[in-house]
Enzyme design. Sequence first.
Site, short mmCIF file in Angstrom:
data_model
loop_
_atom_site.label_atom_id
_atom_site.label_comp_id
_atom_site.label_asym_id
_atom_site.label_seq_id
_atom_site.Cartn_x
_atom_site.Cartn_y
_atom_site.Cartn_z
N CYS A 133 3.15 27.50 85.71
CA CYS A 133 3.09 28.95 85.78
C CYS A 133 1.73 29.45 85.27
O CYS A 133 1.08 28.79 84.46
CB CYS A 133 4.21 29.55 84.92
SG CYS A 133 4.33 31.36 85.00
N CYS A 168 9.91 33.28 81.30
CA CYS A 168 8.99 33.49 82.43
C CYS A 168 9.05 34.95 82.90
O CYS A 168 10.12 35.45 83.27
CB CYS A 168 9.35 32.55 83.57
SG CYS A 168 8.26 32.73 85.02
N ASP A 203 1.38 31.76 83.29
CA ASP A 203 1.61 32.29 81.95
C ASP A 203 0.60 31.69 80.96
O ASP A 203 0.43 30.47 80.89
CB ASP A 203 3.04 31.93 81.52
CG ASP A 203 3.49 32.68 80.28
OD1 ASP A 203 2.84 32.53 79.22
OD2 ASP A 203 4.49 33.42 80.34
N ARG A 263 0.72 31.20 77.93
CA ARG A 263 1.28 30.40 76.84
C ARG A 263 1.59 28.97 77.25
O ARG A 263 1.97 28.14 76.40
CB ARG A 263 2.56 31.06 76.32
CG ARG A 263 2.38 32.48 75.80
CD ARG A 263 3.72 33.18 75.63
NE ARG A 263 4.39 33.40 76.92
CZ ARG A 263 5.59 33.95 77.04
NH1 ARG A 263 6.25 34.33 75.96
NH2 ARG A 263 6.13 34.11 78.24
N HIS A 289 9.19 27.14 82.55
CA HIS A 289 9.22 27.45 81.12
C HIS A 289 10.14 28.63 80.83
O HIS A 289 10.44 29.43 81.72
CB HIS A 289 7.81 27.76 80.61
CG HIS A 289 7.24 29.03 81.15
ND1 HIS A 289 7.31 30.23 80.46
CD2 HIS A 289 6.59 29.31 82.31
CE1 HIS A 289 6.72 31.18 81.17
NE2 HIS A 289 6.28 30.65 82.31
#
Length: 215
Positions: A44, A108, A46, A48, A105
């Site tokens: 992703c 999301c 993302d 993090r 994850h």
Amino acid sequence: MPAEINYLIDGHKKFRQRYFEQDPTLYESLVKYGQQPRYIVIACSDSRVDPSIVMNCQPGDLFVIRNVANLVPPCEMDSHYHGTSAALEFGICSLGIRHVIILGHSQCSGITALLEYNKGNKTFEKSSFLSKWMELASPASDYTLKNYQDHTLPEQVDICGKHSILHSLNNLNTFSWVKRRVENGSLFLHAWYFDLSTGKINFFNHERQQFEILS
């Protein structure tokens, strides 16, 4: 130049000190022999969930493909632009990578927005790039809202996220060059799910048909 960009400039200096001044052998090898990653990771976007950090990898270890919600589209032979499909083709057919890991994850945002949208909450425009892209996860969203409507939103996000990975795993097999290699044992597909709160990774056990802690 905005002051906050200095964080990246300082980081680049530390990167150069580590890999080009203190011990330049890794990049000397990568330049001389080219990239030879052993794993494709579809992750992703993302901020993090950086696969190289999560799995403590060195430059050159991973061929990383990142997009919203780590989705894999089905094979579509048309004249449109297909960034994820093109990267997969290059990694598998040109680099000869033998392992593809779809890394989902918890928490999301893409999955959360899709679930909220399908509940009637307007989280993005129907005509936006994001809404079209997230249609790829609609089967997982429909399954989750039908069977887990009494669960909390965080629980639904986890359930939907994991089922979305499995749906993307099925989409991988719509590419002839993936299916052929899987069948002859030269390519292996993996479904992993990273828990942000614990730092642990769950993998999908195909024999037991369930996610389990990776050890």
